[in-house]
Scaffold this active site. Structure first.
Site, PDB file in Angstrom:
ATOM      1  N   LYS A   1       8.429   0.005 -11.077  1.00 24.08           N
ATOM      2  CA  LYS A   1       8.902  -0.717 -12.260  1.00 24.08           C
ATOM      3  C   LYS A   1      10.086  -1.332 -12.625  1.00 24.08           C
ATOM      4  CE  LYS A   1       5.354   2.106 -14.498  1.00 24.08           C
ATOM      5  NZ  LYS A   1       4.922   3.263 -14.920  1.00 24.08           N
TER       6      LYS A   1
ATOM      7  N   ASP B   1       4.487   1.098 -23.355  1.00 21.28           N
ATOM      8  CA  ASP B   1       3.250   1.472 -22.698  1.00 21.28           C
ATOM      9  C   ASP B   1       1.774   1.581 -23.569  1.00 21.28           C
ATOM     10  OD1 ASP B   1       3.417   2.078 -20.068  1.00 21.28           O
ATOM     11  OD2 ASP B   1       4.142   4.136 -20.476  1.00 21.28           O
TER      12      ASP B   1
ATOM     13  N   GLN C   1       7.739   7.989 -18.200  1.00 19.65           N
ATOM     14  CA  GLN C   1       6.980   8.465 -17.223  1.00 19.65           C
ATOM     15  C   GLN C   1       6.131   9.539 -17.198  1.00 19.65           C
ATOM     16  OE1 GLN C   1       6.291   5.567 -14.806  1.00 19.65           O
ATOM     17  NE2 GLN C   1       4.547   7.207 -14.298  1.00 19.65           N
TER      18      GLN C   1
END
Ligand code: NAD
Length: 279
Positions: free
Chosen positions: A49, A115, A92
């Site tokens: 990422k 997200d 994460q």
């Protein structure tokens, strides 16, 4: 002829478009990525990422912790929320068991929730208001659109009801006027149900579950699953080789949904800054 929905190439195209867009913004978007623990797969995901963000011109700052307490992590998120220079915050998952994942995700400013996992953003998706959308389902929609633009009236079956994939996926298909059925581990007669699907999305997490005789001729098949076989190879939830000829279009694994998930994270970060600039 079956169309191979090449997520690797589409993601490349998305990234190139984002890089162009970023050049026209008053400043570079900034993404904060938080990684806790020492799960090797998570470390690889975060590395990918960060790399992808830098390549398109997003400033990426990673916060890596072997261990951190709930209160310390909440304090970090509060600092990042308050920092006007930070546009996106990503934690994460999975977090180590001693941390309360729900509380952490809810602490992220919904405007910076790149997200799309914050309950407010999930709720907005449900009522059809604009909000950051979870990256994987968002990427799946772009792949589906490579095969077909107008999805009105199509029957869609989504296998899997997770909050990060299955549920938002079903909402996005519904928004585009599909008739959507959600299936899961307790669904009866799953093969029969799948045979009704013009669009079939598999987000199960079990290798090659979807067989050729589950597929309606001419269906669009999106395989979200990422499973590692004993021989070390990756495979999806769909028996790709067996199903290929029956599909109008199908995603491979790897190089299908995976690269699109990262591209959509970058898109969500750019959109977060754009929303801020337009306020
Ligand atoms: P999850 O474990 O949270 O959910 C799996 C779902 O599948 C559940 O709703 C369950 O009811 C259903 N299920 C399990 N067994 C089933 C069966 N035999 N028949 C029908 N339904 C069944 O998983 P998730 O987080 O939604 O992820 C699903 C898969 O997608 C995993 O392989 C994951 O690694 C992958 N994934 C890929 C990406 C990507 O970027 N490509 C992103 C997220 C998840």
């Amino acid at each position: 002829m079956t169309l191979l929905l090449n997520g690797f190439e589409l993601a490349k195209q998305c990234r190139a478009e984002l890089a162009e867009k970023i050049k026209s913004l008053s400043r570079a978007p900034k993404l904060a990525v938080i990684l806790v623990g020492n799960d090797p797969a998570s470390a690889v995901y975060v590395g990918n990422k960060e790399k992808a963000a830098k390549e398109v011109g997003i400033e990426s700052v990673a916060y890596r912790f072997e261990e951190i307490s709930q209160s310390e992590l909440l304090a970090l998120i509060a600092r990042l929320n308050a920092d006007n220079g930070v546009d996106g915050i990503l934690v994460q998952l999975p977090l180590p068991r001693d941390l309360n994942e729900k509380e952490i995700l809810q602490a992220i400013d919904p405007a910076k929730d790149v997200d799309g996992f914050h309950p407010l953003n999930l709720g907005k998706l449900l009522i059809g208001e604009p909000a950051p959308v979870a990256c994987t389902p968002k990427g799946c929609m772009k792949l589906i659109h490579l095969a077909k633009q107008d999805l009105t009236g199509l029957r869609a079956v989504v296998i899997g009801r997770s909050v990060i994939v299955g549920k938002p996926m079903a909402q996005l298909l519904l928004k585009e006027n599909c008739t959507v059925t959600m299936a899961h581990s307790k669904t009866e007669n799953l093969p029969e149900l799948c045979r009704t699907a013009d669009i079939l999305v598999a987000a199960i997490g079990k290798p090659k579950t979807v067989k050729a005789d589950w597929i309606k001729n001419g269906a669009i098949v999106i395989d979200v699953g990422i499973n590692r076989l004993e021989n070390g190879k990756l495979c999806g939830d769909v028996d790709f080789d067996a199903c290929f000829d029956k599909c109008a279009a199908i995603t491979p694994v790897p190089k299908g949904v995976g690269p699109m998930t990262i591209a959509m994270l970058l898109e969500n970060t750019v959109e977060a800054l754009e929303r801020k600039i337009s306020l």
